[in-house]
Design an enzyme around this catalytic site. Structure first.
Site, PDB file in Angstrom:
ATOM      1  N   HIS A  69      44.446  38.804  40.616  1.00 48.49           N
ATOM      2  CA  HIS A  69      46.182  38.103  41.227  1.00 48.49           C
ATOM      3  C   HIS A  69      47.352  39.419  40.448  1.00 48.49           C
ATOM      4  O   HIS A  69      47.830  40.096  41.209  1.00 48.49           O
ATOM      5  CB  HIS A  69      46.595  36.847  40.532  1.00 48.49           C
ATOM      6  CG  HIS A  69      47.234  36.591  39.158  1.00 48.49           C
ATOM      7  ND1 HIS A  69      46.142  36.266  37.949  1.00 48.49           N
ATOM      8  CD2 HIS A  69      48.471  36.932  39.046  1.00 48.49           C
ATOM      9  CE1 HIS A  69      47.619  36.633  37.070  1.00 48.49           C
ATOM     10  NE2 HIS A  69      48.705  36.820  37.847  1.00 48.49           N
ATOM     11  N   LYS A  72      48.724  35.197  42.776  1.00 50.15           N
ATOM     12  CA  LYS A  72      48.349  33.781  42.793  1.00 50.15           C
ATOM     13  C   LYS A  72      47.992  33.479  44.439  1.00 50.15           C
ATOM     14  O   LYS A  72      46.505  32.695  44.666  1.00 50.15           O
ATOM     15  CB  LYS A  72      48.560  32.929  42.143  1.00 50.15           C
ATOM     16  CG  LYS A  72      48.720  32.981  40.986  1.00 50.15           C
ATOM     17  CD  LYS A  72      49.440  32.112  40.921  1.00 50.15           C
ATOM     18  CE  LYS A  72      48.933  31.670  38.032  1.00 50.15           C
ATOM     19  NZ  LYS A  72      50.047  30.945  38.575  1.00 50.15           N
TER      20      LYS A  72
END
Length: 209
Positions: free
Chosen positions: A92, A67
C-alpha cells in the site's frame, strides 16, 4: 479571501478523502485529522518554515491512500496476517505513492512522498525501499511518528488501545530505530500536548478552517 477559501476547500477535500480511506479500513474516522494536526505540531516544534508546516497538515490525510488497493478480505481480517498477506499489505505504501504521483498539484506530490515513505524506518529496516536516516524524506519521518502515536492509542480490530505511558515509552525506545531521533525527542518532550490534540479531535469532529 478567495485564496483562503481555496485553501480551506482543498484541506476539507483531502480530509474527506482521508476519512473515506479510514472508513474502508474500518478504523476511526478522525485518525487522519489527528495525524495531520500532530504532524504539523511536530514540524512547528522542529522549527520548520510555516509554509511547510501548513503543507504537511494539508497533505498528511493522504498518507494511507494506498490502502484502497488492498482486498477487503485482507484489510479487514481478524487476527494475525500470514506472511504473504503482510507482504501484500506492505504494497500500500508504494501504490499510494504511485496514485498521487499522477497529480501535478504540489500538495499531492507531498502526499505521495508521505504515502510512499511513512513506513520506512530510521535504521533502514522499513519498506518499501529500505531507506535509512536522512535519506527518508523529512515529511515522511514526521508523519510516521504522528501515525504511530494515534494508531497505537486507538481501537483496532486486531488490538486494544495502548495507554499513553506505553505509547510514549515505545516512541522513546524506538528513537534511532523506527523514528528520527530529533522528531522522536520532540514527540516525547511534548507528549502531553500531542495527547491533548488527540482528545481535542474526536471521531465526530468537524473540519477545521
Amino acid at each position: 479571501m478567495r485564496q483562503h477559501q481555496t485553501q480551506t476547500t482543498q484541506k476539507e477535500l483531502l480530509y474527506i478523502v482521508g476519512d473515506a480511506i479510514e472508513a474502508r479500513s474500518k478504523e476511526t474516522g478522525s485518525h487522519v485529522k489527528r495525524v495531520a494536526a500532530m504532524a504539523e505540531f511536530i514540524a512547528i516544534k522542529a522549527g520548520l518554515p510555516d509554509s511547510l508546516c501548513d503543507a504537511i497538515r494539508i497533505a498528511a490525510p493522504l498518507h494511507d491512500i494506498g490502502k484502497t488497493t488492498i482486498p477487503d478480505a485482507i484489510l479487514h481480517k481478524q487476527g494475525e496476517l500470514t506472511q504473504d498477506e503482510f507482504e501484500l499489505i506492505k504494497t500500500h505504501a508504494e501504490k499510494g505513492g504511485l496514485l498521487l504521483d499522477k497529480s501535478s498539484m504540489p500538495i499531492a506530490k507531498l502526499g505521495a512522498t508521505m504515502a510512499r515513505f511513512h513506513h520506512e524506518n530510521y535504521d533502514g529496516s522499513g519498506y518499501p525501499q529500505g531507506l535509512k536516516g536522512d535519506d527518508i524524506p523529512l515529511e515522511a519521518r514526521i508523519v510516521a511518528i504522528a501515525d504511530v502515536i494515534d494508531a497505537l492509542g486507538s481501537v483496532r480490530s486486531y488490538k486494544a488501545p495502548w495507554s499513553d505511558d506505553q505509547i510514549r515509552q515505545y516512541v522513546e525506545q524506538n528513537a534511532g530505530i523506527k523514528f528520527d531521533p530529533q522528531f522522536a525527542k520532540i514527540a516525547t518532550d511534548h507528549f502531553c500536548e500531542l495527547v491533548a490534540i488527540k482528545h481535542q479531535i474526536s471521531d465526530d469532529s468537524p473540519f477545521d478552517s
